[in-house]
Design an enzyme around this catalytic site. Structure first.
Site, mmCIF file in Angstrom:
data_model
loop_
_atom_site.group_PDB
_atom_site.id
_atom_site.type_symbol
_atom_site.label_atom_id
_atom_site.label_comp_id
_atom_site.label_asym_id
_atom_site.label_seq_id
_atom_site.Cartn_x
_atom_site.Cartn_y
_atom_site.Cartn_z
ATOM 1 N N SER A 1 0.850 -1.391 0.256
ATOM 2 C CA SER A 1 -0.001 0.183 0.041
ATOM 3 C C SER A 1 0.912 1.374 0.123
ATOM 4 O O SER A 1 1.746 1.335 -1.037
ATOM 5 C CB SER A 1 -0.969 0.022 1.286
ATOM 6 O OG SER A 1 -2.119 0.734 1.167
ATOM 7 N N ASP B 1 -8.726 -5.393 -5.889
ATOM 8 C CA ASP B 1 -8.505 -4.707 -4.753
ATOM 9 C C ASP B 1 -9.247 -3.213 -5.277
ATOM 10 O O ASP B 1 -9.157 -2.585 -6.120
ATOM 11 C CB ASP B 1 -6.852 -4.241 -4.767
ATOM 12 C CG ASP B 1 -6.393 -3.449 -3.941
ATOM 13 O OD1 ASP B 1 -7.127 -2.495 -3.290
ATOM 14 O OD2 ASP B 1 -5.146 -3.450 -3.768
ATOM 15 N N HIS C 1 -7.424 -6.079 -1.000
ATOM 16 C CA HIS C 1 -6.076 -5.175 -0.731
ATOM 17 C C HIS C 1 -5.419 -6.350 0.330
ATOM 18 O O HIS C 1 -5.320 -6.037 1.503
ATOM 19 C CB HIS C 1 -6.428 -4.076 -0.020
ATOM 20 C CG HIS C 1 -5.462 -2.950 0.059
ATOM 21 N ND1 HIS C 1 -4.699 -2.675 -0.982
ATOM 22 C CD2 HIS C 1 -4.948 -2.389 1.145
ATOM 23 C CE1 HIS C 1 -3.820 -1.726 -0.804
ATOM 24 N NE2 HIS C 1 -4.001 -1.597 0.527
#
Length: 382
Positions: A192, A302, A333
């Site tokens: 991320s 995602d 995610h």
């Protein structure tokens, strides 16, 4: 003693690096194409330094200093230089890392005693230094979060420069800190925002960053917050800046207000603000500058960092023949460490990837299929 010396000599020859002086104790050892856990994790050196960046993001008249927490083999130093694995993150004192929301833990002297995730306890025994870097404006670093802009990017770049003797760093008492244990070769990894920082620093072309492993990472903040001009979230940049900054709110209030002005939610247009935060074809960094190898991991479901953040980045890297590898999953995610049934394979693949790019171990990983793609719950094709 003769046997130990012979083993050490074979190990060094296998990885193609020769330390300047013979180290006392174990040396980096390779067997079956993988570095071996010959260094004591319990005895590893745990320390921290502050690397001086080239930005003053909080406008206090001083260049921001970036907190770098380090764990490395006790034997590392001028006589045994080791490569570095870096996870730079804005999350070390707020949401934490991983499914367990792990945070850094420090002793009474302020030294790190617990590093989140598994990179330290896996790679340090195998002859790597692991650095957990506090992104500018977060945890113990100076400055204000810049949400993908100059401060975020150049703070991480300064750490690579320090490892190669091009940027200054300091101990708590103000004395200079020198990375005399570093080979200068570094890899960045993270999920991320952490992986986004890896993309961003690689896009500057900084020398010494040999590889990155961006997991569910942003390559263009405009794509992250816009779809052909349609806005996903209003005033998101100031929101995220505040979410990762645990300092008193007043410190960076002016910076956050400016983030929202410059983002121009009124029109949704792509402007200079977003160009600075575009690592594919932006004003601060772009794919044409990338010389690090790239191991991309992303998922097609995602809905946080949507798939166009990896697909456009991947295409730009391919057009420039950047050495690369990719895993594409069907999850949301999610870190590949948590892909069902593939944890051991992930750790081993990552291990061989870092061994190849940071230590020159000839383990054949670049002759294997480039892409692993999930086509069913437990079904992957290469």
């Amino acid at each position: 003693m003769l046997l130990r010396a012979a083993i050490a000599a074979v190990a060094v020859a296998a990885i193609g690096t020769v330390p300047a002086h013979a180290a006392t104790g174990p040396a980096i050892t390779v067997d079956k194409g993988r570095t071996q856990p010959v260094f004591s994790y319990a005895d590893a050196i745990r320390e921290h330094v502050y690397v001086e960046s080239s930005v003053d993001s909080d406008s206090d008249g001083r260049l921001d200093r970036v907190r770098v927490d380090i764990i490395r083999p006790r034997e590392s130093g001028p006589g045994l230089k080791v490569p570095t694995i870096i996870d730079e993150s804005p999350y070390y004192d707020n949401s934490g890392r991983g499914n367990e929301s792990e945070r850094k833990v420090y002793d009474a002297a302020g030294e790190p005693v617990k590093f989140p995730l598994f990179y330290d306890n896996y790679f340090v025994p195998r002859g790597y230094a692991v650095l957990n870097v506090d992104m500018v404006g977060t945890t113990k670093s100076d400055g204000c979060p810049d949400v993908g802009g100059r401060a975020d990017v150049l703070g991480g770049k300064a750490v690579i420069d320090w490892l190669n003797g091009r940027a200054p760093a300091f101990h708590d008492d103000g004395s200079p800190a020198v990375a005399d244990w570093s080979t200068g070769k570094a890899g960045m990894i993270g999920k991320s925002y952490d992986g986004t920082l890896a993309n961003a620093v690689a896009a500057t072309g900084v020398e010494g960053l040999e590889t990155i492993v961006p997991i569910s990472a942003i390559s263009s903040w405009y794509k992250y917050q816009r779809s052909n001009g349609v806005i996903y979230n209003f005033n998101y940049m100031s929101y995220l800046s505040r979410a990762v900054d645990t300092d008193p709110a007043a410190k960076c209030a002016a910076k956050r207000a400016q983030l929202d002005v410059d983002a121009d939610d009124t029109t949704g247009n792509y402007n200079g603000f977003w160009a600075e935060r575009d690592y594919v074809a932006g004003s601060l960094g772009d794919a044409s500058k990338v010389h690090a190898s790239v191991f991309v991991v992303h998922t097609v479901n995602d809905l946080n960092v949507k798939p166009d953040n990896f697909s456009v980045w991947w295409q730009a890297l391919a057009e420039r023949n950047v050495p690369r590898k990719i895993w594409v999953g069907q999850y949301q995610h999610v870190d590949p460490f948590d892909f069902e049934g593939r944890r051991d394979l992930w750790v081993d693949t990552l291990h061989r990837w870092f061994d190849y790019w940071l230590l020159g171990v000839n383990n054949g990983i670049m002759r294997e299929p480039r892409a692993d793609v999930q086509v069913g719950p437990a079904d992957w094709v290469t």
